[in-house]
Design a protein around this motif. Structure first.
Motif, PDB file in Angstrom:
ATOM      1  N   LYS A  74       0.848  -1.182   0.000  1.00 56.44           N
ATOM      2  CA  LYS A  74       0.000   0.000   0.000  1.00 56.44           C
ATOM      3  C   LYS A  74       0.887   1.237   0.000  1.00 56.44           C
ATOM      4  N   LYS A  75       0.549   2.218  -0.813  1.00 56.38           N
ATOM      5  CA  LYS A  75       1.362   3.421  -0.925  1.00 56.38           C
ATOM      6  C   LYS A  75       0.476   4.656  -0.860  1.00 56.38           C
ATOM      7  N   LEU A  76       1.116   5.763  -0.581  1.00 54.94           N
ATOM      8  CA  LEU A  76       0.423   7.048  -0.500  1.00 54.94           C
ATOM      9  C   LEU A  76       1.093   8.008  -1.478  1.00 54.94           C
ATOM     10  N   ASP A  77       0.333   8.516  -2.450  1.00 52.30           N
ATOM     11  CA  ASP A  77       0.862   9.449  -3.448  1.00 52.30           C
ATOM     12  C   ASP A  77       0.917  10.852  -2.853  1.00 52.30           C
ATOM     13  N   LEU A  78       2.135  11.373  -2.749  1.00 54.14           N
ATOM     14  CA  LEU A  78       2.334  12.720  -2.218  1.00 54.14           C
ATOM     15  C   LEU A  78       2.409  13.782  -3.310  1.00 54.14           C
ATOM     16  N   GLY A  79       2.690  13.368  -4.520  1.00 56.31           N
ATOM     17  CA  GLY A  79       2.817  14.312  -5.624  1.00 56.31           C
ATOM     18  C   GLY A  79       2.572  13.639  -6.953  1.00 56.31           C
ATOM     19  N   VAL A  80       2.563  14.464  -8.003  1.00 56.26           N
ATOM     20  CA  VAL A  80       2.311  13.989  -9.361  1.00 56.26           C
ATOM     21  C   VAL A  80       3.253  14.722 -10.309  1.00 56.26           C
ATOM     22  N   LEU A  81       3.882  13.972 -11.215  1.00 57.61           N
ATOM     23  CA  LEU A  81       4.620  14.564 -12.337  1.00 57.61           C
ATOM     24  C   LEU A  81       3.663  14.586 -13.520  1.00 57.61           C
ATOM     25  N   ARG A  82       3.224  15.776 -13.885  1.00 61.78           N
ATOM     26  CA  ARG A  82       2.250  15.896 -14.982  1.00 61.78           C
ATOM     27  C   ARG A  82       2.961  16.333 -16.257  1.00 61.78           C
ATOM     28  N   LEU A  83       2.877  15.492 -17.292  1.00 58.26           N
ATOM     29  CA  LEU A  83       3.394  15.806 -18.616  1.00 58.26           C
ATOM     30  C   LEU A  83       2.240  16.267 -19.485  1.00 58.26           C
ATOM     31  N   SER A  84       2.460  17.324 -20.238  1.00 59.91           N
ATOM     32  CA  SER A  84       1.396  17.839 -21.103  1.00 59.91           C
ATOM     33  C   SER A  84       2.006  18.570 -22.278  1.00 59.91           C
ATOM     34  N   VAL A  85       1.297  18.532 -23.377  1.00 59.43           N
ATOM     35  CA  VAL A  85       1.654  19.346 -24.542  1.00 59.43           C
ATOM     36  C   VAL A  85       0.718  20.549 -24.527  1.00 59.43           C
ATOM     37  N   ALA A  86       1.321  21.737 -24.472  1.00 62.01           N
ATOM     38  CA  ALA A  86       0.510  22.954 -24.373  1.00 62.01           C
ATOM     39  C   ALA A  86      -0.155  23.225 -25.711  1.00 62.01           C
ATOM     40  N   GLY A  87      -1.469  23.358 -25.705  1.00 60.08           N
ATOM     41  CA  GLY A  87      -2.202  23.603 -26.926  1.00 60.08           C
ATOM     42  C   GLY A  87      -1.914  24.972 -27.523  1.00 60.08           C
ATOM     43  N   LEU A  88      -2.302  25.120 -28.761  1.00 62.77           N
ATOM     44  CA  LEU A  88      -2.070  26.369 -29.480  1.00 62.77           C
ATOM     45  C   LEU A  88      -2.999  27.458 -28.963  1.00 62.77           C
ATOM     46  N   THR A  89      -2.416  28.623 -28.699  1.00 63.84           N
ATOM     47  CA  THR A  89      -3.179  29.808 -28.300  1.00 63.84           C
ATOM     48  C   THR A  89      -2.908  30.906 -29.312  1.00 63.84           C
ATOM     49  N   GLN A  90      -3.942  31.455 -29.910  1.00 61.96           N
ATOM     50  CA  GLN A  90      -3.756  32.484 -30.933  1.00 61.96           C
ATOM     51  C   GLN A  90      -4.744  33.623 -30.728  1.00 61.96           C
ATOM     52  N   LYS A  91      -4.346  34.788 -31.247  1.00 60.00           N
ATOM     53  CA  LYS A  91      -5.168  35.986 -31.132  1.00 60.00           C
ATOM     54  C   LYS A  91      -4.846  36.917 -32.292  1.00 60.00           C
ATOM     55  N   GLY A  92      -5.877  37.480 -32.894  1.00 57.02           N
ATOM     56  CA  GLY A  92      -5.701  38.432 -33.987  1.00 57.02           C
ATOM     57  C   GLY A  92      -6.675  39.586 -33.863  1.00 57.02           C
ATOM     58  N   GLU A  93      -6.293  40.746 -34.414  1.00 59.01           N
ATOM     59  CA  GLU A  93      -7.167  41.918 -34.348  1.00 59.01           C
ATOM     60  C   GLU A  93      -6.765  42.923 -35.414  1.00 59.01           C
ATOM     61  N   GLN A  94      -7.743  43.703 -35.835  1.00 57.68           N
ATOM     62  CA  GLN A  94      -7.486  44.815 -36.734  1.00 57.68           C
ATOM     63  C   GLN A  94      -6.786  45.930 -35.973  1.00 57.68           C
ATOM     64  N   ALA A  95      -5.862  46.592 -36.642  1.00 55.64           N
ATOM     65  CA  ALA A  95      -5.102  47.665 -35.997  1.00 55.64           C
ATOM     66  C   ALA A  95      -5.005  48.848 -36.949  1.00 55.64           C
ATOM     67  N   THR A  96      -4.879  50.017 -36.366  1.00 52.54           N
ATOM     68  CA  THR A  96      -4.738  51.251 -37.147  1.00 52.54           C
ATOM     69  C   THR A  96      -3.458  52.005 -36.822  1.00 52.54           C
ATOM     70  N   THR A  97      -2.747  51.595 -35.769  1.00 53.17           N
ATOM     71  CA  THR A  97      -1.520  52.274 -35.355  1.00 53.17           C
ATOM     72  C   THR A  97      -0.391  51.263 -35.257  1.00 53.17           C
TER      73      THR A  97
END
Length: 522
Positions: free
Chosen positions: A385-408
């Motif tokens: 029997k064991k007790l988990d004190l922590g977790v090593l989490r592996l993840s691939v960060a998804g794509l984050t994008q943003k666009g907007e019209q600009a005048t300056t």
């Protein structure tokens, strides 16, 4: 704080934004200078940045400062300390205030930010334009040894930078900015500073799902480990540990590249701004050199490319998501991709009464193996029997994008995106009964990519302005003209008469000398 102060003095950071345009004291005053000679017609802004490795201590724990009142509550929180290595940055900005900042390519061995503040320090390769550079610049950019070597150690680090800009065509060159870094080896997080560095946690440890007797037995079990919790019980090679491992290491060469250039627009003679971030890595090792070694094989390399044509309909973000295979002891733990972005690896210790089971040493239990490398499943079937004190989490960060019209500073469309190849987080569980722990103990981001592009409506025009800038008109005279002064003595006439007589005398001498002399006749 003393460690952070030393690193602030020694660690260089990545590329900084261009110099802002100073506002004049008088809004109606003319500009400080005007361009001279033929000027390019093209306007283009873009940047790409790639970081080989970024370590965040206590991520999402510090408020983000802002000069806008009330914005601190709306902005996401930042890490207490951020440490990055192998930074490649390429920037293009036709609107830069300083002429040599129109194209900037920089390769830095590393950088640090403490609560969002990052100082600029020497130690990086950089090239700016104009004037144009026909050849790139390269060399070693190995960082010096710092007190943060327990967090991250790097091997041979090489960089290459190239910045180009045309005096007549501006950004219409082959490649505006190109920066790359290559790292031979890397080991990150030999210790986790947010966990206790003492093995005796009497009076501190209080697991919510254990009674007082269970807490006492667990504290005694922690004392038997080969090191404190800051080294994951002696697995990592930090202070007080008998091990020599690192949470993350790169056995093979890792390279990053950032490029900003102009590309053709189908059906148009104008150009689009394109920023590209690429990463090349073969495999990543977790807990290398320990019985718990985990291999993360990179099957598909990530590439982030942002293209702005100046119009929202035709501007694009192209991202090749990474595909990672995770194995431990020759057995697959899972596959990381866009469909399966997360994988948790538990970190625990055996509960009291398991001392008689074979395979248990003075090490914790990580993943699916025990301290001697034997399978965890067999020990569980025998009553472990064991007790988990922590977790090593592996993840691939998804794509984050943003666009907007600009005048300056010009009318157009700007588009940006960011992604990360691999995130490794050390997360505490509810069973880790320690007070004042952050939601994440530490985070390593491998292959952090950012790309942005901004082009005027219709695309970038490649050409030269034929009309020369007009000089400003002469200022109108102020006040009345001074009156003519009166003659007060004879000097006003005597001086001209003197010089006139002198000139006539000299002329007479010349005439006498020029005429032939006549002989006297008797």
């Amino acid at each position: 704080m003393s460690v952070a102060l030393l690193v602030l003095c020694a660690g260089p950071v990545g590329a900084q934004p261009t110099t802002p345009v100073p506002s004049p004291a008088n809004p109606s005053a003319p500009p400080p200078s005007a361009p001279i000679g033929p000027q390019p017609l093209g306007h283009a802004v873009g940047d790409a940045g790639t970081g080989l490795a970024v370590i965040r201590i206590a991520p999402n724990s510090q408020p983000t400062e802002s000069i806008i009142p009330g914005a601190e509550d709306k902005l996401p929180k930042q890490a207490a300390v951020e440490l990055g290595f192998g930074l490649a940055s390429a920037q293009a900005n036709s609107e830069a205030y300083l002429s040599y900042e129109k194209a900037v390519a920089q390769a830095a061995p590393g950088g640090i930010a403490v609560q969002g503040s990052s100082p600029q320090a020497p130690g990086s390769l950089a090239q700016t334009a104009p004037p144009n550079n026909t050849e790139p610049r390269g060399g070693g950019i190995n960082p010096p040894s710092t007190p943060l070597d327990t967090l991250l150690k790097v091997g041979v680090l090489n960089g290459r930078v190239h910045a180009q800009w045309s005096d007549t065509l501006g950004p219409c060159v082959d490649t505006i900015a190109d920066a790359s870094t290559e790292l031979a080896s890397l080991s990150a997080l030999n210790a986790i500073p947010t966990l206790p560095s003492a093995q005796d946690l009497s009076g501190v440890f209080d697991a919510p799902n254990l009674d007082a007797a269970g807490d006492k037995a667990l504290i005694e079990g922690l004392k038997e480990l080969g090191g404190p919790l800051s080294t994951l019980g002696g697995v990592l090679g930090g202070p007080g540990s008998t091990g020599s491992g690192s949470l993350l290491s790169l056995p093979n060469t890792l390279s990053a590249r950032s490029v900003v250039k102009l590309v053709d627009i189908p059906g148009s003679k104008n150009k689009a701004v394109q920023s590209t971030s690429t990463l090349q890595v073969a495999a990543v090792k977790l807990l290398a050199g320990t019985p718990f070694e985990i291999t993360v094989k990179v099957v598909s390399q990530p590439t982030l490319q942002v293209t702005s044509t100046g119009d929202k309909a035709t501007s694009t973000v192209a991202y090749t998501a990474p595909v990672l295979e995770v194995t431990q002891g020759g057995k697959s733990l899972g596959r990381l991709d866009a469909a399966n972005p997360k994988l948790d690896i538990p970190v625990g210790i055996p509960l009291p009464g398991a001392d008689a089971l074979p395979g248990l040493k003075d090490l914790p239990i990580i993943g699916g193996v025990l301290g001697d490398g034997s399978p965890l499943a067999d020990a569980v079937s025998d009553g472990l029997k064991k007790l988990d004190l922590g977790v090593l989490r592996l993840s691939v960060a998804g794509l984050t994008q943003k666009g907007e019209q600009a005048t300056t500073p010009f009318k157009g469309y700007q588009l940006g995106a960011s992604a990360r190849m691999l995130d490794l987080q050390v997360l505490p569980t509810d069973a880790l009964g320690l007070p004042n722990l952050p939601s994440a103990l530490a985070q390593i981001s491998l292959g952090e990519q950012v790309a942005r592009a901004y082009a005027p409506t219709g695309g970038v025009v490649c050409g030269t302005a034929t009309q020369q800038p007009q000089e400003p008109p002469a200022p109108a005279p102020q006040g009345k003209a001074p009156p003519q002064l009166a003659y007060t003595n004879a000097a006003y006439h005597s001086v001209p008469i003197f010089w006139t007589g002198t000139a006539l005398l000299l002329l007479g001498v010349i005439m006498v000398a020029a005429l032939p002399a006549r002989r006297r006749t008797r």
